[in-house]
Design a protein around this motif. Structure first.
Motif, PDB file in Angstrom:
ATOM      1  N   PRO A  80      93.690  37.845  25.978  1.00 19.54           N
ATOM      2  CA  PRO A  80      95.156  37.805  25.925  1.00 19.54           C
ATOM      3  C   PRO A  80      95.750  39.125  25.418  1.00 19.54           C
ATOM      4  O   PRO A  80      96.968  39.286  25.415  1.00 19.54           O
ATOM      5  CB  PRO A  80      95.440  36.662  24.944  1.00 19.54           C
ATOM      6  CG  PRO A  80      94.245  36.640  24.048  1.00 19.54           C
ATOM      7  CD  PRO A  80      93.085  37.033  24.919  1.00 19.54           C
ATOM      8  N   HIS A  81      94.908  40.052  24.998  1.00 15.22           N
ATOM      9  CA  HIS A  81      95.380  41.332  24.468  1.00 15.22           C
ATOM     10  C   HIS A  81      95.712  42.340  25.563  1.00 15.22           C
ATOM     11  O   HIS A  81      96.226  43.418  25.268  1.00 15.22           O
ATOM     12  CB  HIS A  81      94.340  41.935  23.522  1.00 15.22           C
ATOM     13  CG  HIS A  81      94.062  41.067  22.357  1.00 15.22           C
ATOM     14  ND1 HIS A  81      92.879  41.114  21.658  1.00 15.22           N
ATOM     15  CD2 HIS A  81      94.795  40.101  21.740  1.00 15.22           C
ATOM     16  CE1 HIS A  81      92.900  40.232  20.676  1.00 15.22           C
ATOM     17  NE2 HIS A  81      94.043  39.612  20.717  1.00 15.22           N
ATOM     18  N   TRP A  82      95.403  41.975  26.811  1.00 16.30           N
ATOM     19  CA  TRP A  82      95.607  42.895  27.934  1.00 16.30           C
ATOM     20  C   TRP A  82      96.330  42.191  29.070  1.00 16.30           C
ATOM     21  O   TRP A  82      96.200  40.985  29.255  1.00 16.30           O
ATOM     22  CB  TRP A  82      94.259  43.408  28.453  1.00 16.30           C
ATOM     23  CG  TRP A  82      93.497  44.182  27.436  1.00 16.30           C
ATOM     24  CD1 TRP A  82      92.526  43.706  26.607  1.00 16.30           C
ATOM     25  CD2 TRP A  82      93.656  45.558  27.112  1.00 16.30           C
ATOM     26  NE1 TRP A  82      92.064  44.706  25.792  1.00 16.30           N
ATOM     27  CE2 TRP A  82      92.738  45.865  26.081  1.00 16.30           C
ATOM     28  CE3 TRP A  82      94.469  46.581  27.603  1.00 16.30           C
ATOM     29  CZ2 TRP A  82      92.626  47.133  25.530  1.00 16.30           C
ATOM     30  CZ3 TRP A  82      94.363  47.846  27.061  1.00 16.30           C
ATOM     31  CH2 TRP A  82      93.444  48.116  26.033  1.00 16.30           C
ATOM     32  N   LYS A  83      97.062  42.972  29.848  1.00 15.71           N
ATOM     33  CA  LYS A  83      97.678  42.460  31.082  1.00 15.71           C
ATOM     34  C   LYS A  83      97.450  43.497  32.171  1.00 15.71           C
ATOM     35  O   LYS A  83      97.078  44.636  31.884  1.00 15.71           O
ATOM     36  CB  LYS A  83      99.162  42.162  30.874  1.00 15.71           C
ATOM     37  CG  LYS A  83      99.967  43.324  30.361  1.00 15.71           C
ATOM     38  CD  LYS A  83     101.371  42.907  29.966  1.00 15.71           C
ATOM     39  CE  LYS A  83     102.079  44.115  29.345  1.00 15.71           C
ATOM     40  NZ  LYS A  83     103.352  43.802  28.809  1.00 15.71           N
TER      41      LYS A  83
ATOM     42  N   SER B 183      99.120  44.082  25.786  1.00 18.19           N
ATOM     43  CA  SER B 183     100.160  43.058  25.681  1.00 18.19           C
ATOM     44  C   SER B 183     100.739  43.056  24.261  1.00 18.19           C
ATOM     45  O   SER B 183     100.192  43.685  23.344  1.00 18.19           O
ATOM     46  CB  SER B 183      99.562  41.678  25.996  1.00 18.19           C
ATOM     47  OG  SER B 183      98.645  41.307  24.985  1.00 18.19           O
ATOM     48  N   ASP B 184     101.819  42.329  24.077  1.00 16.62           N
ATOM     49  CA  ASP B 184     102.394  42.187  22.738  1.00 16.62           C
ATOM     50  C   ASP B 184     101.376  41.538  21.792  1.00 16.62           C
ATOM     51  O   ASP B 184     101.288  41.897  20.619  1.00 16.62           O
ATOM     52  CB  ASP B 184     103.676  41.352  22.779  1.00 16.62           C
ATOM     53  CG  ASP B 184     104.831  42.092  23.455  1.00 16.62           C
ATOM     54  OD1 ASP B 184     104.769  43.343  23.559  1.00 16.62           O
ATOM     55  OD2 ASP B 184     105.795  41.427  23.888  1.00 16.62           O
ATOM     56  N   ALA B 185     100.588  40.602  22.322  1.00 23.85           N
ATOM     57  CA  ALA B 185      99.548  39.955  21.507  1.00 23.85           C
ATOM     58  C   ALA B 185      98.487  40.978  21.091  1.00 23.85           C
ATOM     59  O   ALA B 185      97.956  40.912  19.976  1.00 23.85           O
ATOM     60  CB  ALA B 185      98.898  38.808  22.282  1.00 23.85           C
ATOM     61  N   GLY B 186      98.181  41.925  21.969  1.00 24.32           N
ATOM     62  CA  GLY B 186      97.217  42.979  21.645  1.00 24.32           C
ATOM     63  C   GLY B 186      97.739  43.906  20.566  1.00 24.32           C
ATOM     64  O   GLY B 186      97.002  44.300  19.654  1.00 24.32           O
ATOM     65  N   ARG B 187      99.012  44.267  20.652  1.00 26.87           N
ATOM     66  CA  ARG B 187      99.619  45.106  19.616  1.00 26.87           C
ATOM     67  C   ARG B 187      99.571  44.403  18.260  1.00 26.87           C
ATOM     68  O   ARG B 187      99.240  45.001  17.248  1.00 26.87           O
ATOM     69  CB  ARG B 187     101.066  45.450  19.972  1.00 26.87           C
ATOM     70  CG  ARG B 187     101.191  46.468  21.089  1.00 26.87           C
ATOM     71  CD  ARG B 187     102.672  46.690  21.447  1.00 26.87           C
ATOM     72  NE  ARG B 187     102.826  47.690  22.471  1.00 26.87           N
ATOM     73  CZ  ARG B 187     102.987  48.992  22.242  1.00 26.87           C
ATOM     74  NH1 ARG B 187     103.022  49.443  21.009  1.00 26.87           N
ATOM     75  NH2 ARG B 187     103.119  49.840  23.238  1.00 26.87           N
ATOM     76  N   GLN B 188      99.925  43.117  18.272  1.00 31.32           N
ATOM     77  CA  GLN B 188      99.917  42.356  17.014  1.00 31.32           C
ATOM     78  C   GLN B 188      98.502  42.209  16.472  1.00 31.32           C
ATOM     79  O   GLN B 188      98.274  42.326  15.268  1.00 31.32           O
ATOM     80  CB  GLN B 188     100.556  40.977  17.212  1.00 31.32           C
ATOM     81  CG  GLN B 188     100.719  40.193  15.922  1.00 31.32           C
ATOM     82  CD  GLN B 188     101.635  40.889  14.933  1.00 31.32           C
ATOM     83  OE1 GLN B 188     102.786  41.186  15.245  1.00 31.32           O
ATOM     84  NE2 GLN B 188     101.148  41.161  13.727  1.00 31.32           N
ATOM     85  N   ALA B 189      97.542  41.983  17.356  1.00 38.63           N
ATOM     86  CA  ALA B 189      96.143  41.858  16.923  1.00 38.63           C
ATOM     87  C   ALA B 189      95.664  43.158  16.276  1.00 38.63           C
ATOM     88  O   ALA B 189      94.975  43.136  15.253  1.00 38.63           O
ATOM     89  CB  ALA B 189      95.249  41.494  18.110  1.00 38.63           C
ATOM     90  N   LEU B 190      96.040  44.296  16.852  1.00 40.65           N
ATOM     91  CA  LEU B 190      95.649  45.576  16.269  1.00 40.65           C
ATOM     92  C   LEU B 190      96.324  45.782  14.918  1.00 40.65           C
ATOM     93  O   LEU B 190      95.671  46.209  13.962  1.00 40.65           O
ATOM     94  CB  LEU B 190      95.979  46.739  17.213  1.00 40.65           C
ATOM     95  CG  LEU B 190      95.667  48.132  16.677  1.00 40.65           C
ATOM     96  CD1 LEU B 190      94.179  48.281  16.310  1.00 40.65           C
ATOM     97  CD2 LEU B 190      96.080  49.202  17.679  1.00 40.65           C
TER      98      LEU B 190
END
Length: 138
Positions: free
Chosen positions: A50-53, A67-74
């Protein structure tokens, strides 16, 4: 602001690399993509995350976007590992220099290297005694 770092977690390091290794991954970055072999293991991993699109193939390369989820995960990962990089403001001769470093001393030295590029007579001792360092406002 860009940071010179490498993260041990390969998935997080790929996100960090794709964003251009920003100090704050939640802020706007100058880039947000990662290119890899279309049929490789990395592409398969990114398609499932889910961290990539994206993943659109051009020739034999697949381009993925964080993705926004990837930014938040980082951002969460950097907080969890207590990433030591901070933004500092070094003032010398009336000029403020923004620097990313792991300590005030390293920020001062980095600013000195930049300043000494334009002033070959500037010594670190002189720079150190005439400069101030403070944490930049968050």
């Amino acid at each position: 602001m860009k940071v010179n770092r490498y993260l041990k977690d390969r998935a997080m390091d790929r996100i960090d690399h794709a964003l251009g290794r920003p100090l704050n991954p939640l802020s706007e970055t100058y880039r947000d993509h990662y290119a890899t072999d279309t049929d490789g293991a990395i592409a398969a991993e990114m398609r499932a995350s889910p961290h990539w699109k994206g993943g659109k193939a051009i020739d034999r390369m697949a381009f993925f976007y964080v993705s926004d989820a990837g930014r938040q995960a980082l951002a969460d990962h950097l907080k969890a590992i207590k990433d030591p990089h901070k933004e500092y403001t070094v003032t010398f001769d009336g000029i403020e220099i923004s620097v990313v470093a792991t300590s005030p001393g390293k920020a001062r030295y980095s600013a000195y290297l930049s300043a000494s590029d334009c002033n070959e007579d500037l010594t670190f001792r002189k720079f150190q005694s005439a400069s101030t360092v403070r944490r930049a406002a968050a």
